[in-house]
Design a protein around this motif. Sequence first.
Motif, PDB file in Angstrom:
ATOM      1  N   ILE A   6       0.737  -1.225   0.072  1.00 27.07           N
ATOM      2  CA  ILE A   6      -0.020   0.002   0.017  1.00 27.07           C
ATOM      3  C   ILE A   6       0.783   1.434   0.003  1.00 27.07           C
ATOM      4  O   ILE A   6       0.476   2.151  -0.614  1.00 27.07           O
ATOM      5  CB  ILE A   6      -0.724   0.118   1.347  1.00 27.07           C
ATOM      6  CG1 ILE A   6      -1.948  -1.131   0.795  1.00 27.07           C
ATOM      7  CG2 ILE A   6      -1.638   1.339   1.377  1.00 27.07           C
ATOM      8  CD1 ILE A   6      -2.981  -1.219   1.854  1.00 27.07           C
ATOM      9  N   PHE A  10       0.295   3.396  -3.232  1.00 24.39           N
ATOM     10  CA  PHE A  10      -0.325   4.543  -2.830  1.00 24.39           C
ATOM     11  C   PHE A  10       0.102   5.630  -2.409  1.00 24.39           C
ATOM     12  O   PHE A  10      -0.486   6.727  -1.938  1.00 24.39           O
ATOM     13  CB  PHE A  10      -1.798   4.110  -2.661  1.00 24.39           C
ATOM     14  CG  PHE A  10      -2.379   2.790  -3.098  1.00 24.39           C
ATOM     15  CD1 PHE A  10      -2.720   3.022  -4.515  1.00 24.39           C
ATOM     16  CD2 PHE A  10      -2.523   1.728  -2.580  1.00 24.39           C
ATOM     17  CE1 PHE A  10      -3.420   1.897  -5.142  1.00 24.39           C
ATOM     18  CE2 PHE A  10      -3.173   0.428  -3.124  1.00 24.39           C
ATOM     19  CZ  PHE A  10      -3.564   0.500  -4.751  1.00 24.39           C
ATOM     20  N   TYR A  12       0.527   5.459   1.086  1.00 24.93           N
ATOM     21  CA  TYR A  12      -0.095   5.777   2.325  1.00 24.93           C
ATOM     22  C   TYR A  12       0.532   4.928   3.394  1.00 24.93           C
ATOM     23  O   TYR A  12       0.856   3.896   3.427  1.00 24.93           O
ATOM     24  CB  TYR A  12      -1.685   5.084   2.204  1.00 24.93           C
ATOM     25  CG  TYR A  12      -2.450   5.555   1.371  1.00 24.93           C
ATOM     26  CD1 TYR A  12      -2.392   6.791   0.728  1.00 24.93           C
ATOM     27  CD2 TYR A  12      -3.467   4.611   0.750  1.00 24.93           C
ATOM     28  CE1 TYR A  12      -3.286   7.410  -0.468  1.00 24.93           C
ATOM     29  CE2 TYR A  12      -4.417   5.058  -0.178  1.00 24.93           C
ATOM     30  CZ  TYR A  12      -4.309   6.427  -0.696  1.00 24.93           C
ATOM     31  OH  TYR A  12      -5.367   6.746  -1.561  1.00 24.93           O
ATOM     32  N   THR A  30      -4.646   7.994   5.353  1.00 29.29           N
ATOM     33  CA  THR A  30      -5.477   8.386   4.277  1.00 29.29           C
ATOM     34  C   THR A  30      -6.744   8.581   4.572  1.00 29.29           C
ATOM     35  O   THR A  30      -7.230   7.877   5.445  1.00 29.29           O
ATOM     36  CB  THR A  30      -5.488   7.557   2.935  1.00 29.29           C
ATOM     37  OG1 THR A  30      -6.110   8.249   1.947  1.00 29.29           O
ATOM     38  CG2 THR A  30      -5.779   6.214   3.259  1.00 29.29           C
ATOM     39  N   MET A  33      -9.825   4.571   0.918  1.00 30.70           N
ATOM     40  CA  MET A  33      -9.538   3.896  -0.139  1.00 30.70           C
ATOM     41  C   MET A  33     -10.529   3.466  -0.832  1.00 30.70           C
ATOM     42  O   MET A  33     -11.764   3.028  -0.553  1.00 30.70           O
ATOM     43  CB  MET A  33      -8.761   2.484   0.303  1.00 30.70           C
ATOM     44  CG  MET A  33      -7.505   2.903   1.091  1.00 30.70           C
ATOM     45  SD  MET A  33      -6.573   1.324   1.386  1.00 30.70           S
ATOM     46  CE  MET A  33      -6.061   0.656  -0.244  1.00 30.70           C
ATOM     47  N   GLN A  37      -8.487   0.510  -5.336  1.00 31.17           N
ATOM     48  CA  GLN A  37      -7.235   0.407  -4.659  1.00 31.17           C
ATOM     49  C   GLN A  37      -7.191  -0.880  -3.822  1.00 31.17           C
ATOM     50  O   GLN A  37      -6.139  -1.510  -3.926  1.00 31.17           O
ATOM     51  CB  GLN A  37      -6.930   1.805  -3.809  1.00 31.17           C
ATOM     52  CG  GLN A  37      -6.918   2.880  -4.577  1.00 31.17           C
ATOM     53  CD  GLN A  37      -6.536   3.849  -3.709  1.00 31.17           C
ATOM     54  OE1 GLN A  37      -7.555   4.311  -2.630  1.00 31.17           O
ATOM     55  NE2 GLN A  37      -5.602   4.783  -3.981  1.00 31.17           N
TER      56      GLN A  37
END
Length: 138
Positions: A6, A10, A12, A30, A33, A37
């Motif tokens: 992750i 992304f 995060y 974050t 999601m 994702q």
Amino acid sequence: MITAIIDREFKYSTVSWWLGDEVSHVELDTTSMTLEQIKKAEITVNELIREGRKVTVDVIKAGEKIDLNGIHARGLPEDHVGDIRVITIDGVESNMCCGTHVSNLCQLQTIKLLHAEKSARKNNTLLYFLVGNRVLDR
């Protein structure tokens, strides 16, 4: 491994994690999601499991100089004493960790990312998951 993927995919970061008797979660920095994702992360972690990536544990003895290059870490608490454990998932990441680990990702069998929801902490998200036989038992 979930948090490594992750973070890589992304960006995060993991704020905290909890390993439950059945369902576990990671808390991510974050606000949300998307289903896309979550699905992408689930596909990626299961591909790595099927590849059987090796997991190694290196112990850096207290007093040894440590080079944090290439190690994903938030640093050590100021009051830390003793050895440092560095867990490496071949081709994925190296991370300081105190947990229990498999020697090969295939020992995890499978990971199912269930859903994400807003954390009680402002602007964070909890991502719930199952590992191994727990996936089949659900």
